[in-house]
Write a protein that holds these residues in place. Structure first.
Motif, PDB file in Angstrom:
ATOM      1  N   GLN A 139       0.806  -1.209   0.000  1.00 25.18           N
ATOM      2  CA  GLN A 139       0.000   0.000   0.000  1.00 25.18           C
ATOM      3  C   GLN A 139       0.843   1.265   0.000  1.00 25.18           C
ATOM      4  OE1 GLN A 139      -3.442  -0.064  -0.222  1.00 25.18           O
ATOM      5  NE2 GLN A 139      -3.081  -2.269  -0.503  1.00 25.18           N
ATOM      6  N   GLN A 140       2.148   1.151   0.433  1.00 19.25           N
ATOM      7  CA  GLN A 140       3.034   2.323   0.480  1.00 19.25           C
ATOM      8  C   GLN A 140       4.081   2.204  -0.630  1.00 19.25           C
ATOM      9  OE1 GLN A 140       2.170   0.914   3.621  1.00 19.25           O
ATOM     10  NE2 GLN A 140       0.792   2.629   4.030  1.00 19.25           N
ATOM     11  N   THR A 141       4.543   3.375  -1.086  1.00 22.81           N
ATOM     12  CA  THR A 141       5.535   3.422  -2.156  1.00 22.81           C
ATOM     13  C   THR A 141       6.936   3.191  -1.601  1.00 22.81           C
ATOM     14  OG1 THR A 141       5.898   5.794  -1.920  1.00 22.81           O
ATOM     15  CG2 THR A 141       4.110   5.091  -3.408  1.00 22.81           C
ATOM     16  N   SER A 153       9.437   5.201  -1.987  1.00 26.16           N
ATOM     17  CA  SER A 153       9.922   6.468  -1.426  1.00 26.16           C
ATOM     18  C   SER A 153       9.393   6.688  -0.012  1.00 26.16           C
ATOM     19  CB  SER A 153       9.514   7.637  -2.337  1.00 26.16           C
ATOM     20  OG  SER A 153       8.094   7.726  -2.446  1.00 26.16           O
ATOM     21  N   PHE A 154       8.222   6.135   0.300  1.00 23.60           N
ATOM     22  CA  PHE A 154       7.652   6.254   1.639  1.00 23.60           C
ATOM     23  C   PHE A 154       8.576   5.604   2.666  1.00 23.60           C
ATOM     24  CE2 PHE A 154       5.203   4.310   5.062  1.00 23.60           C
ATOM     25  CZ  PHE A 154       4.443   5.371   5.535  1.00 23.60           C
ATOM     26  N   TYR A 155       8.989   4.395   2.352  1.00 26.78           N
ATOM     27  CA  TYR A 155       9.867   3.667   3.271  1.00 26.78           C
ATOM     28  C   TYR A 155      11.257   4.302   3.332  1.00 26.78           C
ATOM     29  CZ  TYR A 155       6.358  -0.013   3.607  1.00 26.78           C
ATOM     30  OH  TYR A 155       5.206  -0.710   3.847  1.00 26.78           O
ATOM     31  N   LYS A 156      11.720   4.818   2.157  1.00 19.35           N
ATOM     32  CA  LYS A 156      13.033   5.442   2.132  1.00 19.35           C
ATOM     33  C   LYS A 156      13.057   6.674   3.023  1.00 19.35           C
ATOM     34  CE  LYS A 156      16.517   7.378  -0.982  1.00 19.35           C
ATOM     35  NZ  LYS A 156      16.729   8.594  -0.164  1.00 19.35           N
ATOM     36  N   ASP A 157      12.018   7.497   2.936  1.00 30.28           N
ATOM     37  CA  ASP A 157      11.951   8.704   3.770  1.00 30.28           C
ATOM     38  C   ASP A 157      11.914   8.341   5.253  1.00 30.28           C
ATOM     39  OD1 ASP A 157      11.925  10.222   1.491  1.00 30.28           O
ATOM     40  OD2 ASP A 157       9.739  10.542   1.475  1.00 30.28           O
ATOM     41  N   MET A 158      11.198   7.275   5.562  1.00 32.00           N
ATOM     42  CA  MET A 158      11.102   6.843   6.963  1.00 32.00           C
ATOM     43  C   MET A 158      12.469   6.425   7.498  1.00 32.00           C
ATOM     44  SD  MET A 158       8.991   3.634   8.585  1.00 32.00           S
ATOM     45  CE  MET A 158      10.170   2.442   7.883  1.00 32.00           C
ATOM     46  N   TRP A 159      13.174   5.580   6.761  1.00 33.56           N
ATOM     47  CA  TRP A 159      14.474   5.081   7.226  1.00 33.56           C
ATOM     48  C   TRP A 159      15.532   6.179   7.232  1.00 33.56           C
ATOM     49  CZ3 TRP A 159      15.017   1.142  10.116  1.00 33.56           C
ATOM     50  CH2 TRP A 159      14.172   0.044  10.013  1.00 33.56           C
ATOM     51  N   ASP A 160      15.478   7.092   6.265  1.00 36.09           N
ATOM     52  CA  ASP A 160      16.436   8.205   6.254  1.00 36.09           C
ATOM     53  C   ASP A 160      16.278   9.054   7.505  1.00 36.09           C
ATOM     54  OD1 ASP A 160      17.493   7.415   3.892  1.00 36.09           O
ATOM     55  OD2 ASP A 160      16.412   8.890   2.633  1.00 36.09           O
ATOM     56  N   ALA A 161      15.045   9.303   7.902  1.00 36.90           N
ATOM     57  CA  ALA A 161      14.791  10.107   9.098  1.00 36.90           C
ATOM     58  C   ALA A 161      15.285   9.389  10.357  1.00 36.90           C
ATOM     59  CB  ALA A 161      13.292  10.409   9.210  1.00 36.90           C
ATOM     60  N   ILE A 162      14.958   8.116  10.444  1.00 32.04           N
ATOM     61  CA  ILE A 162      15.357   7.344  11.635  1.00 32.04           C
ATOM     62  C   ILE A 162      16.870   7.267  11.755  1.00 32.04           C
ATOM     63  CG2 ILE A 162      15.314   5.045  12.683  1.00 32.04           C
ATOM     64  CD1 ILE A 162      12.481   4.727  11.507  1.00 32.04           C
ATOM     65  N   ARG A 163      17.550   6.971  10.635  1.00 27.92           N
ATOM     66  CA  ARG A 163      19.008   6.788  10.668  1.00 27.92           C
ATOM     67  C   ARG A 163      19.744   8.100  10.916  1.00 27.92           C
ATOM     68  NH1 ARG A 163      18.785   2.506   5.708  1.00 27.92           N
ATOM     69  NH2 ARG A 163      18.688   0.602   7.000  1.00 27.92           N
ATOM     70  N   SER A 164      19.087   9.226  10.645  1.00 33.50           N
ATOM     71  CA  SER A 164      19.729  10.525  10.906  1.00 33.50           C
ATOM     72  C   SER A 164      19.462  10.989  12.338  1.00 33.50           C
ATOM     73  CB  SER A 164      19.225  11.567   9.910  1.00 33.50           C
ATOM     74  OG  SER A 164      17.831  11.798  10.089  1.00 33.50           O
TER      75      SER A 164
END
Length: 357
Positions: free
Chosen positions: A328-330, A332-343
């Motif tokens: 259901q999610q793209t 880029s949705f998951y990429k944005d989530m992991w980029d935020a968490i890892r930063s």
């Protein structure tokens, strides 16, 4: 004509013969002793009452020459060969020996970087009940002396460690009487060392039954490691301590005392208790909780996660959360989530995962 021997003369002749025999045996023994001394490492010398050398063992002559470069000879006076400062020391020793005193002294000879230690046995030389001179027997004790010095150095180091160590060292006898405490007691308690030496260790237990548990464990296993106990302080406050102790046995292999190290774990126990409460809250939380490492591998899921997804913890721990993707999610949705968490940022959002079924 037959010669007659006067009454008692035969007995005198026999006694005279016996004395001559004994004298010959004594001279033979003395000669043997002299031979043994001359051919051994024993250092010895004898002076008469005029302080002239009348005997010098070869070992002494050679060894003293090695140290001083001075050669000794029979007939020399002590004052001719001993340095002036050394002569002063020996004047007092000769005086004592010629007065009939036997004694032992320790001496150090050599350069500071290569000291040699000796034990000297000094005694009067007597003959027919009269003092005829002074005899000196010398044993090198360098090895023993240096071993003693090394032991003293080690003891000083151990004393320094004993004084500075932050953990508390203690000893108690089998009756529970405290026999030793390190200075670190000041870091643990408002009791001081004198307050506790000779006292029953059970005085410190918050729960007296814990003492019996501790004794049972150490008698069974010979030691305990990181055994946590609650103790009561002089002011009524309590602390958590971790005890690692060993049962010490005597030469007859009978238990003699208990020695150990005590560490204050009050803060650690408090933190552990907080963590236990936090874990209990997470376990009972009515929301799915997933914890991953930095690479995204699942390290923990709470029971509600299993209830809502039908995946057991064994099925998902170590896996990537992508196994839950519903599509259901793209990307880029998951990429944005992991980029935020890892930063290091906090990510908030909603996504729809699929159940196992």
């Amino acid at each position: 004509m037959t010669k007659k021997i006067a009454p008692g003369a035969g007995q005198l002749l026999d006694e005279n013969h016996m004395l001559k025999t004994q004298l010959a045996q004594l001279e033979s023994q003395l000669e043997l002793v002299g031979h043994l001394v001359d051919n051994s490492d024993l250092m010895a010398w004898i002076v008469n009452t005029d302080l002239e050398f009348i005997y010098l063992s070869p070992a002494f002559i050679n060894r003293y020459y090695d140290f001083t470069g001075t050669r000794f000879a029979l007939g020399q006076k002590v004052s001719d060969v001993f340095p002036e400062n050394y002569q002063t020391i020996w004047d007092e020793r000769f005086k004592r020996a010629l007065a009939g005193e036997s004694f032992r002294v320790e001496e150090k000879i050599g350069l500071p970087e290569d000291d040699k230690y000796f034990s000297l046995s000094v005694s009067p030389l007597q003959k027919d009940g009269l003092i005829k001179g002074v005899q000196v027997y010398i044993n090198e004790t360098t090895g023993l002396k240096k071993a003693e010095q090394n032991e003293l150095t080690s003891l000083k180091k151990l004393k320094g460690i004993f004084t500075q160590i932050q953990d508390l060292y203690y000893e108690v006898d089998l009756d529970g009487k405290i026999t030793e405490l390190s200075p670190a007691i000041k870091n643990f308690s408002s009791y001081n060392r004198d307050d506790l030496i000779g006292k029953d260790v059970v005085l410190l237990y918050k729960n007296k039954a814990d003492r019996e548990t501790f004794l049972t464990n150490i008698k069974k296993n010979g030691a305990v490691k990181e055994h946590v106990i609650e103790v009561a302080d002089k002011d009524g406050s309590t602390k958590s301590i971790s005890v690692s102790a060993t049962l010490v046995f005597n030469e007859e292999h009978q238990p003699e005392k208990i020695v150990g190290i005590i560490r204050d774990v009050t803060e650690t126990e408090k933190n552990n208790n907080d963590l236990r409460w936090l874990r209990r809250a997470i376990e009972q939380c009515p929301v799915s909780i997933v914890i991953t490492d930095i690479e995204g591998s699942i390290q923990y899921t709470n029971p509600f996660f299993t209830k809502s997804t039908q995946y057991s913890k064994e099925e998902v721990w170590g896996k990537n959360p992508s196994i839950l993707k519903s599509g259901q999610q793209t990307v880029s949705f998951y990429k944005d989530m992991w980029d935020a968490i890892r930063s290091g940022e906090t990510w908030e959002g909603e996504f729809q995962n699929r159940r196992k079924d």
